[in-house]
Design an enzyme around this catalytic site. Structure first.
Site, mmCIF file in Angstrom:
data_model
loop_
_atom_site.group_PDB
_atom_site.id
_atom_site.type_symbol
_atom_site.label_atom_id
_atom_site.label_comp_id
_atom_site.label_asym_id
_atom_site.label_seq_id
_atom_site.Cartn_x
_atom_site.Cartn_y
_atom_site.Cartn_z
ATOM 1 N N GLN A 175 -4.659 -2.001 9.631
ATOM 2 C CA GLN A 175 -4.205 -2.877 9.089
ATOM 3 C C GLN A 175 -4.564 -3.924 9.489
ATOM 4 O O GLN A 175 -4.437 -4.781 11.161
ATOM 5 C CB GLN A 175 -2.432 -3.738 8.833
ATOM 6 C CG GLN A 175 -2.507 -4.892 7.783
ATOM 7 C CD GLN A 175 -3.273 -4.518 6.661
ATOM 8 O OE1 GLN A 175 -3.285 -3.799 6.015
ATOM 9 N NE2 GLN A 175 -4.327 -5.666 6.615
ATOM 10 N N ASP A 180 -10.895 2.921 4.203
ATOM 11 C CA ASP A 180 -10.843 1.490 4.054
ATOM 12 C C ASP A 180 -12.326 1.258 3.992
ATOM 13 O O ASP A 180 -12.760 -0.381 3.901
ATOM 14 C CB ASP A 180 -10.882 0.800 5.588
ATOM 15 C CG ASP A 180 -9.205 -0.516 4.912
ATOM 16 O OD1 ASP A 180 -8.898 -0.263 4.135
ATOM 17 O OD2 ASP A 180 -7.973 -0.628 5.960
ATOM 18 N N LYS A 222 0.912 -1.028 0.002
ATOM 19 C CA LYS A 222 -0.109 -0.206 -0.284
ATOM 20 C C LYS A 222 1.319 1.422 0.130
ATOM 21 O O LYS A 222 0.877 2.246 -0.821
ATOM 22 C CB LYS A 222 -0.789 -0.177 1.633
ATOM 23 C CG LYS A 222 -2.107 -0.781 1.601
ATOM 24 C CD LYS A 222 -2.780 -1.112 2.140
ATOM 25 C CE LYS A 222 -3.454 -2.563 1.693
ATOM 26 N NZ LYS A 222 -5.005 -2.478 3.183
#
Ligand code: NAP
Length: 292
Positions: A96, A119, A52
């Site tokens: 994450q 997200d 990412k």
């Protein structure tokens, strides 16, 4: 059979984002900025976060990686999120997953400012998505939708079968495919571990999204001829022939299924790459929504 190539589509998305960043810089504006939080040193999580950050750099986004040891206290993590929430130079925040067991994931996610929820896991984002309002869409389902759009795959009136009902993949993709709009308007069946007659249900599908995390689960005898098959699964399977000691397997038995279907995503090189492209799009959306 045509391959739905995540390399090609994600590159097209990234090229377009790169152009937008260049235009911003020409106007003396700052670049969008993504902050990623990584707890511990889980191999897969390390790889995802590194990718990412690398992709941010490639297209000219700013990025910040915040790392914590596995035993970090929940309180410290919450404080860091508040700090990032209050930092005007940060547009998007991602944590994450999975987090260590002693940390309550929902508490962490719910603290992220919904305007920075790139997200798309915050309940506000989920609510907006369900209502069809502009919002952050979880990156994997969003990536799948971008792929369907790129290849102009007809979805209206089709029967889509989604295997898996997680909050990050199965449930949101079932909502997006059933929404009234382009690349929606499917009749959707959501399957899970308690579903009976899964094979018969899959055989009725024009589109199958396999998101269950069981390598090679979907076999040729479960797929109707000319179906579109989207493989979301990513599982590390022990493989001594590989330097890393493992290979990445999807939920679809690709060799068996590919000859019978019209379109199929490979693993790797399919949905995984689209997930990152979609995350980058969400980050630009967060930046632009602030009126930048
Ligand atoms: P998850 O939270 O473990 O959910 C799995 C779902 O599959 C559950 O709803 C479960 O049903 C269902 N399931 C399990 N076994 C089944 C069976 N035999 N028949 C029917 N349904 C079954 O997983 P996830 O987070 O959604 O991830 C799924 C896969 O996608 C994993 O391999 C993951 O690594 C991968 N993934 C890939 C990306 C990407 O970027 N490509 C992103 C996210 C996830 P129950 O609800 O009844 O337990």
């Amino acid at each position: 059979m045509q391959l739905l190539d995540g390399k090609i589509v994600s590159q097209a998305v990234k090229d377009s984002l790169k152009e937008k960043v260049l235009a911003l810089k020409q106007q003396q504006k700052r670049a969008p900025h993504l902050a990623a939080i990584l707890v511990g040193s889980n191999g897969a999580s390390e790889t995802y976060v590194a990718s990412k950050i690398k992709n941010c750099e490639e297209i000219g986004f700013d990025s910040t990686l915040v790392r914590f040891d596995t035993d970090v206290e929940e309180e410290i993590l919450l404080k860091k999120i508040e700090e990032l929430n209050n930092d005007d130079s940060i547009d998007g925040i991602l944590v994450q997953l999975p987090l260590p067991k002693h940390i309550q994931e929902s508490k962490i996610i719910n603290l992220i400012n919904p305007d920075k929820d790139v997200d798309g896991f915050h309940p506000v984002s989920t609510g907006k998505m369900v209502l069809g309002l502009p919002s952050f869409i979880p990156a994997t389902p969003y990536g799948i939708m971008l792929m369907l759009e790129h290849y102009k795959i007809e979805t209206s009136g089709k029967h889509a079968v989604v295997i898996g009902r997680s909050n990050i993949v199965g449930r949101p993709i079932s909502i997006l495919l059933s929404q009234d709009g382009k690349y929606g308007n499917c009749t959707v069946t959501v399957c899970h571990s308690r579903t009976k007659n899964l094979k018969e249900i899959c055989l009725q599908a024009d589109i199958i999204v396999a998101a269950l995390g069981k390598p090679g689960f979907l076999k040729a005898d479960m797929v109707k001829e000319n179906a579109v098959v989207i493989d979301v699964g990513i599982t590390r399977v022990k493989d001594d022939s590989k330097k890393a000691g493992f290979s990445i397997k999807g939920d679809v038995d690709f060799d068996e299924v590919a000859p019978t279907c019209s379109y199929i995503t490979p693993v790797p090189g399919g949905v995984g790459l689209m997930t990152i492209a979609a995350l980058l799009k969400n980050t630009l959306y967060a930046y632009s929504s602030k009126g930048n």
